[in-house]
Structure formats: C-alpha cells, structure tokens
Design an enzyme around this catalytic site. Structure first.
Site, short mmCIF file in Angstrom:
data_model
loop_
_atom_site.label_atom_id
_atom_site.label_comp_id
_atom_site.label_asym_id
_atom_site.label_seq_id
_atom_site.Cartn_x
_atom_site.Cartn_y
_atom_site.Cartn_z
N CYS A 7 -70.26 -21.53 -56.34
CA CYS A 7 -69.41 -20.77 -55.41
C CYS A 7 -70.01 -19.39 -55.21
CB CYS A 7 -68.00 -20.60 -55.99
SG CYS A 7 -67.10 -22.12 -56.22
N HIS A 9 -69.96 -15.75 -52.18
CA HIS A 9 -69.52 -15.13 -50.95
C HIS A 9 -70.74 -14.76 -50.12
CE1 HIS A 9 -65.35 -14.77 -52.28
NE2 HIS A 9 -65.88 -14.60 -53.48
N GLU A 27 -77.20 -19.83 -59.53
CA GLU A 27 -76.37 -20.47 -60.56
C GLU A 27 -77.07 -21.64 -61.26
OE1 GLU A 27 -72.30 -21.31 -59.58
OE2 GLU A 27 -72.16 -19.52 -58.33
N GLU A 56 -56.79 -18.71 -57.79
CA GLU A 56 -57.78 -18.66 -56.72
C GLU A 56 -57.01 -18.69 -55.40
OE1 GLU A 56 -61.24 -18.79 -56.65
OE2 GLU A 56 -61.48 -18.74 -58.82
N GLU A 58 -58.48 -18.53 -51.75
CA GLU A 58 -59.78 -18.40 -51.10
C GLU A 58 -59.86 -19.13 -49.77
OE1 GLU A 58 -62.73 -17.01 -52.42
OE2 GLU A 58 -61.76 -16.34 -54.24
#
Length: 124
Positions: A7, A9, A27, A56, A58
């Site tokens: 995950c 942004h 990651e 969360e 989102e």
C-alpha cells in the site's frame, strides 16, 4: 494478519501505476513492469477496523500486475519495517479464504477480493 501485497500514496504528479511500482519495490524489493499492470478497482474505498483496533478510512484504487517470471523464480527482498512475512498464494485459494475465514485477513483485503469474485482480472 494477512493483507494485500503493498500500500502507499501517490506523490504529487505520480500516476497510480507509477506509485504501485515504487511502493512494490520499496516494500518487497520487486521491480514491476508498468506495461504489465492495470488499475482494476479505480474507485475502491473503505472504512474498516481490523482485529487490533487499527482504523483505515481510505480511497485506494487497486492495481494488479503480471510478473515476467514464474513466482518460484522471483526473488523478494521484503523491507522488515513494512513486511513481516510473504507467501505466494493462488487467487482461488485467497478468494476461498476471504469467503470462508475473513477474520484471517485485513477487512480491506476481504472487501477487495469479494468485489473481484472468483476470477481475478487478467493483465496481459
């Protein structure tokens, strides 16, 4: 708890695909080819609380990718600050787990899997 691959942004001016390439490298140490990736749930959003109390809330488009090598030949180098453990799991097994034992997965991963149904979108 098991969850989706990674995950993040997008940065200002960065596409969703480019952000997914960057975060997957950070990651998992995995380099993806953006030509073999596709946004499959562009409007996915959720609000969920996991079993540990993490909330969360989102908006998170979902991207799938096709690897250029079979997974048994792909070397992963997970960032220990981001990833505790990795496993290659076939879609049918993951979908079955989301349907039969959703408490083993993050609530958002379950929502994403159930939106796809038994057939994961294909990337050529």
């Amino acid at each position: 708890m098991w969850t989706n691959t990674c995950c993040g942004h997008p940065r200002v001016g960065e596409t969703i695909i480019d952000a997914a390439v960057r975060r997957t490298h950070q990651e998992l140490g995995l380099d993806l080819d953006p030509r073999r990736m596709r946004v499959v749930l562009p409007d996915f959003s959720y609000r969920a609380t996991d079993s540990g109390g993490i909330v969360e809330d989102e908006f998170c488009p979902v991207v799938v990718a096709r690897l250029s090598l079979p997974e048994e030949l792909v070397e992963l180098n997970p960032d220990p600050d981001e990833v505790e453990e990795v496993a290659w799991v076939g879609w049918q097994d993951m979908y079955g787990l989301a349907r039969s034992m959703p408490a083993l997965l993050s609530p958002w991963a379950v929502e994403q899997m159930l939106e796809f149904g038994p057939d994961l979108p294909v990337v050529r």
